[in-house]
Design a protein around this motif. Structure first.
Motif, PDB file in Angstrom:
ATOM      1  N   ILE A 115       4.058   6.574  -5.178  1.00 26.12           N
ATOM      2  CA  ILE A 115       2.536   5.786  -5.068  1.00 26.12           C
ATOM      3  C   ILE A 115       2.539   5.911  -3.704  1.00 26.12           C
ATOM      4  CG2 ILE A 115       2.618   3.791  -7.180  1.00 26.12           C
ATOM      5  CD1 ILE A 115       3.247   2.281  -5.550  1.00 26.12           C
ATOM      6  N   GLN A 116       1.380   6.515  -2.597  1.00 26.48           N
ATOM      7  CA  GLN A 116       0.080   6.451  -1.203  1.00 26.48           C
ATOM      8  C   GLN A 116      -0.173   5.672  -1.721  1.00 26.48           C
ATOM      9  OE1 GLN A 116      -0.748  10.499  -0.174  1.00 26.48           O
ATOM     10  NE2 GLN A 116      -1.432   9.386   0.888  1.00 26.48           N
ATOM     11  N   LEU A 117      -0.315   4.442  -0.523  1.00 28.76           N
ATOM     12  CA  LEU A 117      -1.781   3.342  -0.101  1.00 28.76           C
ATOM     13  C   LEU A 117      -1.982   3.266   1.333  1.00 28.76           C
ATOM     14  CD1 LEU A 117       0.946   0.537  -1.278  1.00 28.76           C
ATOM     15  CD2 LEU A 117      -0.441   1.488  -3.143  1.00 28.76           C
ATOM     16  N   THR A 118      -3.037   2.915   1.346  1.00 33.46           N
ATOM     17  CA  THR A 118      -3.618   2.923   2.064  1.00 33.46           C
ATOM     18  C   THR A 118      -4.053   1.199   2.803  1.00 33.46           C
ATOM     19  OG1 THR A 118      -5.001   4.557   1.553  1.00 33.46           O
ATOM     20  CG2 THR A 118      -6.070   3.789   3.440  1.00 33.46           C
ATOM     21  N   LEU A 119      -3.961   1.060   4.087  1.00 29.39           N
ATOM     22  CA  LEU A 119      -4.124   0.050   5.202  1.00 29.39           C
ATOM     23  C   LEU A 119      -5.040   0.701   6.262  1.00 29.39           C
ATOM     24  CD1 LEU A 119      -1.427   0.401   3.890  1.00 29.39           C
ATOM     25  CD2 LEU A 119      -0.969  -2.028   4.602  1.00 29.39           C
ATOM     26  N   LEU A 120      -5.560  -0.739   6.281  1.00 23.60           N
ATOM     27  CA  LEU A 120      -6.564  -0.902   7.702  1.00 23.60           C
ATOM     28  C   LEU A 120      -5.517  -2.007   8.797  1.00 23.60           C
ATOM     29  CD1 LEU A 120      -9.078  -0.385   9.266  1.00 23.60           C
ATOM     30  CD2 LEU A 120     -10.522  -1.974   8.057  1.00 23.60           C
ATOM     31  N   ALA A 121      -5.385  -1.725   9.838  1.00 23.59           N
ATOM     32  CA  ALA A 121      -5.379  -1.876  11.480  1.00 23.59           C
ATOM     33  C   ALA A 121      -6.111  -2.908  11.291  1.00 23.59           C
ATOM     34  CB  ALA A 121      -4.169  -1.077  12.598  1.00 23.59           C
ATOM     35  N   VAL A 122      -6.232  -4.189  12.290  1.00 24.40           N
ATOM     36  CA  VAL A 122      -7.284  -5.235  12.150  1.00 24.40           C
ATOM     37  C   VAL A 122      -6.877  -6.222  13.227  1.00 24.40           C
ATOM     38  CG1 VAL A 122      -8.335  -4.963   9.980  1.00 24.40           C
ATOM     39  CG2 VAL A 122      -6.808  -6.583  10.286  1.00 24.40           C
ATOM     40  N   SER A 123      -4.950  -6.152  13.740  1.00 25.33           N
ATOM     41  CA  SER A 123      -5.033  -6.781  15.437  1.00 25.33           C
ATOM     42  C   SER A 123      -4.055  -5.481  15.828  1.00 25.33           C
ATOM     43  CB  SER A 123      -4.400  -8.445  14.570  1.00 25.33           C
ATOM     44  OG  SER A 123      -5.575  -8.473  13.816  1.00 25.33           O
ATOM     45  N   PRO A 124      -3.922  -6.417  17.021  1.00 23.67           N
ATOM     46  CA  PRO A 124      -3.354  -5.295  17.870  1.00 23.67           C
ATOM     47  C   PRO A 124      -1.162  -6.254  17.193  1.00 23.67           C
ATOM     48  CG  PRO A 124      -4.761  -6.248  19.328  1.00 23.67           C
ATOM     49  CD  PRO A 124      -4.494  -7.177  17.566  1.00 23.67           C
ATOM     50  N   GLY A 125      -0.123  -5.252  17.911  1.00 23.71           N
ATOM     51  CA  GLY A 125       0.887  -5.424  17.845  1.00 23.71           C
ATOM     52  C   GLY A 125       1.395  -5.121  16.537  1.00 23.71           C
ATOM     53  N   LEU A 126       2.774  -5.233  16.534  1.00 21.25           N
ATOM     54  CA  LEU A 126       3.863  -5.570  15.541  1.00 21.25           C
ATOM     55  C   LEU A 126       3.611  -6.179  14.244  1.00 21.25           C
ATOM     56  CD1 LEU A 126       6.480  -3.580  15.005  1.00 21.25           C
ATOM     57  CD2 LEU A 126       7.694  -5.580  15.391  1.00 21.25           C
ATOM     58  N   GLN A 127       3.163  -5.704  13.288  1.00 18.01           N
ATOM     59  CA  GLN A 127       2.726  -5.825  12.107  1.00 18.01           C
ATOM     60  C   GLN A 127       3.573  -6.183  11.124  1.00 18.01           C
ATOM     61  OE1 GLN A 127      -0.001  -7.808  12.570  1.00 18.01           O
ATOM     62  NE2 GLN A 127      -0.327  -7.351  14.376  1.00 18.01           N
ATOM     63  N   SER A 128       3.588  -6.598   9.831  1.00 17.65           N
ATOM     64  CA  SER A 128       4.090  -6.373   9.100  1.00 17.65           C
ATOM     65  C   SER A 128       3.149  -6.240   7.526  1.00 17.65           C
ATOM     66  CB  SER A 128       4.912  -7.589   8.548  1.00 17.65           C
ATOM     67  OG  SER A 128       5.921  -7.650   7.853  1.00 17.65           O
ATOM     68  N   ILE A 129       3.707  -5.328   6.583  1.00 17.41           N
ATOM     69  CA  ILE A 129       3.656  -4.259   5.554  1.00 17.41           C
ATOM     70  C   ILE A 129       3.976  -5.418   4.618  1.00 17.41           C
ATOM     71  CG2 ILE A 129       2.410  -3.085   3.648  1.00 17.41           C
ATOM     72  CD1 ILE A 129       2.870  -0.951   6.458  1.00 17.41           C
ATOM     73  N   SER A 130       2.837  -6.515   4.071  1.00 19.80           N
ATOM     74  CA  SER A 130       3.441  -7.333   2.526  1.00 19.80           C
ATOM     75  C   SER A 130       1.781  -7.313   1.593  1.00 19.80           C
ATOM     76  CB  SER A 130       3.405  -8.789   3.736  1.00 19.80           C
ATOM     77  OG  SER A 130       4.242  -9.234   4.834  1.00 19.80           O
ATOM     78  N   GLY A 131       2.474  -8.492   1.138  1.00 22.15           N
ATOM     79  CA  GLY A 131       0.787  -8.169  -0.388  1.00 22.15           C
ATOM     80  C   GLY A 131       1.181  -6.752  -1.563  1.00 22.15           C
ATOM     81  N   LEU A 132       2.518  -6.910  -1.926  1.00 21.59           N
ATOM     82  CA  LEU A 132       2.287  -5.794  -2.990  1.00 21.59           C
ATOM     83  C   LEU A 132       2.987  -6.170  -3.489  1.00 21.59           C
ATOM     84  CD1 LEU A 132       3.265  -2.476  -2.043  1.00 21.59           C
ATOM     85  CD2 LEU A 132       4.218  -3.681  -4.000  1.00 21.59           C
ATOM     86  N   ARG A 133       2.547  -5.832  -5.141  1.00 22.71           N
ATOM     87  CA  ARG A 133       3.296  -6.811  -6.317  1.00 22.71           C
ATOM     88  C   ARG A 133       2.802  -5.481  -7.798  1.00 22.71           C
ATOM     89  NH1 ARG A 133       3.708  -9.856  -2.419  1.00 22.71           N
ATOM     90  NH2 ARG A 133       2.740 -11.862  -2.133  1.00 22.71           N
ATOM     91  N   LEU A 134       3.575  -5.650  -8.490  1.00 19.51           N
ATOM     92  CA  LEU A 134       4.488  -5.528  -9.631  1.00 19.51           C
ATOM     93  C   LEU A 134       4.449  -5.994 -11.312  1.00 19.51           C
ATOM     94  CD1 LEU A 134       6.115  -2.421  -7.300  1.00 19.51           C
ATOM     95  CD2 LEU A 134       4.414  -2.145  -8.174  1.00 19.51           C
ATOM     96  N   THR A 135       3.180  -5.608 -11.883  1.00 17.37           N
ATOM     97  CA  THR A 135       4.130  -6.551 -12.709  1.00 17.37           C
ATOM     98  C   THR A 135       3.940  -5.718 -14.312  1.00 17.37           C
ATOM     99  OG1 THR A 135       2.128  -8.331 -11.974  1.00 17.37           O
ATOM    100  CG2 THR A 135       2.200  -8.223 -14.630  1.00 17.37           C
ATOM    101  N   ASP A 136       5.759  -6.459 -14.890  1.00 23.08           N
ATOM    102  CA  ASP A 136       6.065  -5.579 -15.770  1.00 23.08           C
ATOM    103  C   ASP A 136       4.753  -6.342 -16.845  1.00 23.08           C
ATOM    104  OD1 ASP A 136       6.848  -4.319 -17.569  1.00 23.08           O
ATOM    105  OD2 ASP A 136       9.003  -5.387 -17.580  1.00 23.08           O
TER     106      ASP A 136
END
Length: 414
Positions: A371-392
Motif C-alpha cells: 500500500i502507498q500512503l502519503t504524509l505531510l511534514a509539519v515540524s523540522p527534525g527527525l520525525q517518526s511515522i506512527s498512527g497506522l492501525r489495521l483492523t481484522d
C-alpha cells in the motif's frame, strides 16, 4: 630432550615437544657510572650474550631459545612432539614397539605415525624416531602416554611407559550478538578477545553460513576503485593481549525461502565462525565455533515493513511511503486501514493525508499486499511515522503500528 630411562631397562625414551623458538630476553640492569659497582654493572650489560646488537635498551636479543619443558598449548593449535627410543646398552634388542596415545578428558587418541608392525631389531647406540602431530580440539588436561615394548637377546619380554602432562588453554573469548532487521536480514556482531599472554596476528575471521542463508562480511572498506577493499583493521591485523575486536556480518535468507513465512520463522541455525590466527613466531592456530543459533523474531498475526521511504523531506511538503502488509497467521484476514493523526496533547511532526477507514479486502494466509500512503511534514527534525492501525473485520481485532520508520525533515528557510 628429557631422558626417562629406568635402571633395569635396556632402552631409553626421550620426548621433546616441537615448537617454534622464542627470542631470548635481554634483562638490562640500569646503573650510573658513579654508583657503587656501576662500572662493573655496565660492563656486564655490554658483555651479556643476549644483548641485541646496536640496541642498548631493547628487551629482546638476537638469539633464539628452545622450550625447556612441555609448557602449555592453546586450543586450536597443532601439538607436535619428537619421540626417540635409544638403545643405551651393548645388547641387540628385538621386536621393538613404540606406541603414543593422547589421553583427554573424553577420549583416548592414537598418535603413532609408525605402522603397527614392530621393528625387527635395534642395535646398540641406535635409535627409533617418530614425530607425532595432533590438532588440539579440547580444553583441559591432556596426557601423552608413550609405551615401549621389546624382547632382549635372552628372549625376555620387557616394557615400560611414560606419561607427559600438559594443559590446553583457551586462546580467544568469542561473544556474539544478533540484530534482526525488518527486511528479514540478520546482522551478526562477533566480539573476539585475545586472552593469551602474547599478541596474535588475526589471519582470517570468516562466517560459514548455514544452507538457508547467504552472508556478506562488513569488515572491509572500499576506496572507490573496482575490486579494491581494505580491512578496516589495516593490513597488519594484530590483536594484543586482552584486546577485543568486533566483526560484523549480514545474513539474508535465500530467495527460495521467502514464500514460506513459517519456514523462515524456523531458521535458528545461522552458521559457524572460523578463526585462523598466528603467534608472533608464526605458529598457526584455528578455532571454529559450534553452530550459532538465534531465536527467530515473532511477527504476530500481521507483519508490517517499510519498502520505500525518502531519507529527507522539506518542511511543509508531502511525501509517499510504501508499506508491505503480510498475513502471518493461519487464516484469511479481512483488513481495514485506519490512519490516526495525533491530538494536540501528543503532537508529532508528521500528518497523514488521505482516506482513513479504507477497506483493503481479504488477505489469504502467507500472502502480502503493498500500500502507498502519503504524509505531510509539519515540524523540522527527525520525525517518526506512527498512527497506522489495521483492523481484522472477522475477529474485530485491531493491530497498532507505531514508530514504523523515521525521516528527517529539513527547514530550508533557516
Amino acid at each position: 630432550m628429557e631422558p626417562t630411562r629406568e635402571r633395569d631397562q635396556l632402552l631409553a625414551l626421550k620426548v621433546m615437544r616441537l615448537t617454534k623458538p622464542t627470542l631470548m630476553p635481554f634483562n638490562l640492569i640500569l646503573a650510573d657510572d658513579q654508583d657503587l659497582c656501576g662500572t662493573e654493572i655496565l660492563t656486564q650489560n655490554k658483555n651479556d650474550l643476549s644483548k641485541p646488537r646496536g640496541l642498548n635498551y631493547f628487551p629482546l636479543g638476537d638469539l633464539l631459545t628452545l622450550p625447556q619443558n612441555f609448557g602449555n598449548i592453546v586450543l586450536g593449535e597443532t601439538f607436535s612432539s619428537y619421540i626417540s627410543v635409544h638403545n643405551d646398552s651393548n645388547q641387540v634388542c628385538k621386536e621393538i614397539t613404540l606406541k603414543a596415545d593422547l589421553q583427554t578428558s573424553s577420549q583416548r587418541l592414537s598418535l603413532s605415525s609408525r605402522n603397527s608392525q614392530p621393528v625387527p631389531e635395534l642395535l646398540p647406540d641406535h635409535s627409533i624416531d617418530d614425530v607425532i602431530h595432533h590438532e588440539v580440539k579440547e580444553l583441559g588436561t591432556h596426557i601423552l602416554v608413550c609405551v615401549v615394548s621389546y624382547v632382549t637377546n635372552t628372549g625376555e619380554n620387557l616394557a615400560f611407559r611414560k606419561f607427559f602432562k600438559f594443559q590446553v588453554l583457551k586462546p580467544l573469548d568469542v561473544k556474539t550478538k544478533f540484530y534482526n532487521a525488518e527486511s528479514d536480514e540478520v546482522y551478526l556482531e562477533a566480539q573476539i578477545q585475545n586472552i593469551t599472554p602474547f599478541p596474535i596476528y588475526m589471519e582470517n575471521v570468516s562466517l560459514e553460513p548455514s544452507p538457508q542463508y547467504k552472508v556478506k562480511q562488513l569488515n572491509s572498506a572500499s576506496d572507490g576503485k573496482k575490486d579494491s577493499e581494505d580491512e578496516v583493521f589495516c593490513r597488519i591485523n594484530y590483536l594484543s593481549p586482552t584486546d577485543t575486536r568486533q566483526y560484523l556480518y549480514c545474513l539474508k535468507p535465500k530467495p527460495e525461502l521467502y514464500p514460506e513465512i513459517k519456514q523462515r520463522k524456523g531458521l535458528n541455525n545461522i552458521g559457524k565462525l572460523d578463526i585462523v590466527w598466528k603467534t608472533n613466531m608464526g605458529e598457526k592456530g584455528r578455532l571454529q565455533t559450534s553452530q550459532l543459533q538465534r531465536v527467530a523474531p515473532g511477527y504476530g498475526d500481521i507483519k508490517l515493513t517499510v519498502e520505500s521511504l525518502p531519507d529527507t523531506v522539506s518542511l511543509e511538503c508531502i511525501f509517499d511511503v510504501t508499506c508491505r502488509i503480510t498475513n502471518c497467521c493461519e487464516r484469511t484476514m479481512d483488513l481495514t486501514l485506519v490512519l490516526q493523526n495525533p491530538n494536540s496533547s501528543n503532537s508529532t511532526g508528521l500528518m497523514w493525508c488521505g482516506i482513513s477507514g479504507k477497506q483493503l479486502g481479504k488477505l489469504p494466509q502467507n500472502e502480502s499486499i503493498d500500500i502507498q500512503l502519503t504524509l505531510l511534514a509539519v515540524s523540522p527534525g527527525l520525525q517518526s511515522i506512527s498512527g497506522l492501525r489495521l483492523t481484522d473485520n472477522f475477529l474485530k481485532r485491531t493491530y497498532e503500528h507505531d514508530d514504523i520508520a523515521q525521516i528527517f525533515v529539513i527547514d530550508e528557510q533557516t
